[in-house]
Design a protein around this motif. Structure first.
Motif, short mmCIF file in Angstrom:
data_model
loop_
_atom_site.label_atom_id
_atom_site.label_comp_id
_atom_site.label_asym_id
_atom_site.label_seq_id
_atom_site.Cartn_x
_atom_site.Cartn_y
_atom_site.Cartn_z
N GLY A 99 0.94 -1.10 -0.05
CA GLY A 99 0.16 -0.01 0.12
C GLY A 99 0.75 1.29 0.11
O GLY A 99 2.09 1.11 0.33
N HIS A 100 0.16 2.40 -0.33
CA HIS A 100 0.80 3.60 -0.38
C HIS A 100 1.41 4.28 1.21
O HIS A 100 0.95 3.66 2.06
CB HIS A 100 0.06 4.71 -1.14
CG HIS A 100 -0.16 4.47 -2.44
ND1 HIS A 100 0.85 4.71 -3.54
CD2 HIS A 100 -1.19 4.21 -3.30
CE1 HIS A 100 0.57 4.26 -4.68
NE2 HIS A 100 -0.93 4.30 -4.62
N ILE A 101 2.07 5.10 1.21
CA ILE A 101 2.51 5.60 2.35
C ILE A 101 1.26 6.23 3.16
O ILE A 101 0.28 6.59 2.57
CB ILE A 101 3.52 6.94 2.23
CG1 ILE A 101 2.94 8.00 1.56
CG2 ILE A 101 4.64 6.55 1.56
CD1 ILE A 101 3.78 9.36 1.38
N GLY A 102 1.38 6.15 4.53
CA GLY A 102 0.40 6.74 5.33
C GLY A 102 -0.94 5.71 5.57
O GLY A 102 -2.11 6.44 5.56
N GLN A 103 -0.87 4.75 5.21
CA GLN A 103 -2.07 3.65 5.22
C GLN A 103 -2.02 2.81 6.26
O GLN A 103 -3.13 1.88 6.46
CB GLN A 103 -2.11 2.94 3.81
CG GLN A 103 -2.70 3.77 2.77
CD GLN A 103 -2.80 2.92 1.53
OE1 GLN A 103 -2.43 1.76 1.34
NE2 GLN A 103 -3.23 3.57 0.47
N GLY A 104 -1.01 2.85 7.42
CA GLY A 104 -1.28 2.43 8.80
C GLY A 104 -0.72 0.77 8.64
O GLY A 104 -0.93 -0.05 9.53
N LYS A 105 0.30 0.84 7.62
CA LYS A 105 0.78 -0.73 7.43
C LYS A 105 1.66 -1.05 8.87
O LYS A 105 1.51 -2.09 9.30
CB LYS A 105 1.72 -0.92 6.08
CG LYS A 105 0.64 -0.41 4.93
CD LYS A 105 1.63 -0.68 3.68
CE LYS A 105 2.73 0.26 3.51
NZ LYS A 105 2.20 1.53 3.32
N THR A 106 2.43 -0.09 9.18
CA THR A 106 3.30 -0.50 10.24
C THR A 106 2.43 -0.48 11.57
O THR A 106 3.02 -1.18 12.46
CB THR A 106 4.45 0.34 10.18
OG1 THR A 106 4.21 1.97 10.32
CG2 THR A 106 5.46 0.18 9.08
N ARG A 107 1.51 0.17 11.53
CA ARG A 107 0.44 0.36 12.83
C ARG A 107 0.20 -1.03 12.89
O ARG A 107 -0.40 -1.50 13.99
CB ARG A 107 -0.34 1.39 12.69
CG ARG A 107 -1.24 1.60 14.03
CD ARG A 107 -0.70 1.80 15.11
NE ARG A 107 -1.45 1.90 16.31
CZ ARG A 107 -1.15 1.46 17.42
NH1 ARG A 107 -0.12 0.79 17.84
NH2 ARG A 107 -2.18 1.45 18.33
N LEU A 108 -0.27 -1.64 11.81
CA LEU A 108 -0.87 -3.05 11.80
C LEU A 108 0.13 -3.95 12.38
O LEU A 108 -0.32 -4.80 13.08
CB LEU A 108 -1.35 -3.44 10.42
CG LEU A 108 -2.75 -3.12 10.19
CD1 LEU A 108 -2.96 -3.30 8.61
CD2 LEU A 108 -3.74 -3.74 10.88
N ALA A 109 1.36 -3.85 11.82
CA ALA A 109 2.31 -4.88 12.39
C ALA A 109 2.72 -4.73 14.05
O ALA A 109 2.64 -5.63 14.71
CB ALA A 109 3.44 -4.82 11.63
#
Length: 585
Positions: A99-109
């Motif tokens: 996904g693009h930047i700022g979509q909460g990917k690392t927050r999910l991890a």
């Protein structure tokens, strides 16, 4: 029975007997785990470590059965990303989030690690999360008895530091429980990351200080993989790693182990990998080598918030209010929604480079900038409550990160583009707010109320007001007349309307506060809740003039923008002055 025999019996029994506890809170962990503080305590409860993938699966199963959401704070993914994450974890997959930047990917991890990993017992003072019961029982017996261990297999179980601690302290060796949050390791993939950074390396400083042999395991310093041992390694922007470094991860994903340098030792980190990638890099051939992409078993696409409501909730949750007192700042929901709509419109605009994306962080940072604008322009100098209004929105260029695609991406073009979007969204917001608010005769009456009069919008009217503090001076009288509450006294009907708008703002604040609570949002609620000082602000000559002025001013600008977008328009805007339109209504 000798002491050595007693120790042998304790360790053998602990290793061969099922755990003597139930695990009501976390899988494989006793409820009173914090009371287990020594190696003796750990052996007496027959503790058994459960692999990371099992912890994730079993803890998620327990959460699902208890209808307990481990992803509180992740908004807008309920029907798309979250179900895919759950499927992947239940299947034991390593995951690639695209996904693009700022979509909460690392927050999910982070949340996966924090909410779904069980606490584990490590020897206090070890860097590689050494669980003493993960070594062969004969090794542990020898160490407790103060002996060196004879290693027959080239496998790393615990660090040299752990061995020394157990030899010196025996059954009294201190145990520390580390939770999932502490076992989350974030690594931003950059071109300068080396293979040694991932798998570890010979530490020359250790060799010099300890006088050890070059290839002694004691000279090894752990890399990212072993630092994340028994936890989750988040590799952000995985495609940035060149193929040679990506190959390093293959044996971990396929066999659960790796080697490093010339050491005759292999390491089993039992680490779960959650990687992220930009869509453009993900689809580009060779950016992620095929064997690695194949072994990251679940590929899950993330996305930006689909609705204004979702992104506004994220905005409320994530904005940084620093040390501001809740009683000093009030954020109208229509302002938050306006900022959200601005960036949703930019994000979906055909003139924007969609490959780069427009991060939700731009939305968050722009609200923070607007609050700073209000403070610098009005509230700090005049001891007034901080309440943003439409005239404050022009400051957000500094926090708006986007790239023009169809037209030349210059600063001038971006400013013009952003100003056009702001005007469009202000129109949309005001029309939506007043949908069904007026009956036709009221609009005619408001038009008549403006005949021969004008209303001046002035962002920093307090500063003008304080130019000359000599009471009764011509300058002071002129600037004082520009206060919104003072100007409103010339418009009896408009004043009544603004009073209704203030009440409607209060109602919307209550509705949105309740919605945020339903999503489990606790951050920053106090900044949108109706303040006691506002309860009696029903008249513009209320003694609490500073609070009344700011709230009424924000409501007034909302109304004035609406009146110039009615069909036909009731008002015209000339620079910063609103006056009656020549159109008939």
């Amino acid at each position: 029975m000798s002491r050595a025999d007693t120790i042998l019996e304790l360790v053998k029994t602990s290793y061969s007997t099922p755990p003597s506890f139930e695990d009501p809170s976390y899988y494989g962990v006793p409820e009173n785990y914090k009371e287990i503080k020594t190696l003796r305590d750990l052996l007496e409860i027959n503790y058994k470590y459960n692999p990371t993938k099992n912890q994730l699966r079993e803890n998620l199963i327990a959460r699902i059965r208890n209808n307990d959401n481990p992803f509180v704070g992740i908004i807008g993914f309920d029907d798309t990303v979250i179900p895919a994450i759950k499927r992947g974890l239940l299947a034991g997959h390593d995951i690639l989030l695209v996904g693009h930047i700022g979509q909460g990917k690392t927050r999910l991890a982070e949340l996966v690690s924090e909410k779904l990993l069980s606490p584990i017992p490590i020897v206090d003072g070890t860097m590689t999360n050494d669980i003493p019961t993960e070594m062969p029982y004969t090794h542990l017996v020898d160490l407790i008895n103060g002996k060196d261990i004879e290693k027959k297999a080239p496998e790393f179980f615990v660090s040299k530091d752990c061995e020394v601690l157990i030899k010196n302290n025996g059954l009294d060796t201190r145990i520390k429980w580390v939770d999932g949050k502490q076992r989350y390791r974030y690594v931003l993939a950059t071109p300068d990351i080396s293979v040694k950074d991932l798998v570890g390396q010979i530490d020359v400083v250790k060799i010099i200080k300890k006088g050890i042999e070059l290839y002694d395991i004691d000279s090894y310093s752990p890399g990212y993989l072993l630092q994340a041992r028994y936890g989750i390694l988040c590799l952000d922007e995985l495609p940035v790693l060149d193929p040679r470094k990506q190959v390093t991860l293959l044996s971990v994903l396929q066999e659960g182990r790796f080697t490093t340098g010339a050491y005759p030792v292999f390491f089993k980190p039992d680490v779960k990998i959650i990687a992220t990638a930009n869509p453009m890099d993900y689809t580009h051939s060779g950016k992620i080598i095929e064997p690695l992409a194949d072994r990251l078993k679940s590929h899950i696409e993330t996305h930006y918030p689909n609705t204004v409501e979702d992104e506004t909730l994220i905005l409320l949750q994530e904005m940084d209010m620093l040390s501001r007192r809740p009683d000093s700042t009030f954020l109208p929901i229509f302002i938050l929604e306006t900022i959200t709509k601005i960036f949703q419109k930019i994000r979906n605009h055909p003139d924007i480079n969609s490959d780069r994306g427009v991060s939700v962080r731009s939305t968050i940072h722009s609200l923070e900038a607007v609050i700073g604008e209000v403070e610098s322009r009005r509230s700090l100098l005049n001891n007034a409550v901080t309440i943003p209004r439409f005239s404050d929105l022009q400051c957000i260029f500094q926090s708006s990160k986007f790239e023009l695609d169809e037209i030349e991406d210059t600063s001038e073009n971006r400013i013009e583009f952003l100003n056009n979007v702001i005007r469009e969204v202000m129109q949309e917001t005001s029309l939506h707010f007043f949908n069904g608010f007026f009956k036709s005769p009221e609009l005619v009456a408001i038009r008549n109320d403006f005949k021969g009069k004008s209303f001046t919008i002035l962002q920093n009217q307090y500063q003008r007001h304080n130019l000359n503090l000599l009471e009764g001076s011509e300058s002071n009288t002129k600037s004082s007349s520009l206060l919104y509450t003072t100007q409103l006294m010339q418009f009896p009907l408009v004043t009544k309307v603004v009073k209704r708008i203030v009440e409607e703002i209060k109602r919307k604040q209550l509705d949105f506060t309740e919605l945020a609570k339903q999503y489990g949002i606790k951050n920053n609620l106090e900044y949108i809740e109706i303040k006691k000082e506002f309860e009696n602000l029903s008249e513009i000559d209320n003694p609490g003039i500073r609070d009344a002025e700011e709230l009424w001013a924000s409501a007034t600008e909302l109304l004035l923008e609406y009146l110039r977008f009615t069909s036909p328009p009731i008002l015209e805007k000339r620079e910063d002055t609103f006056e009656s339109s020549n159109s008939n209504i």
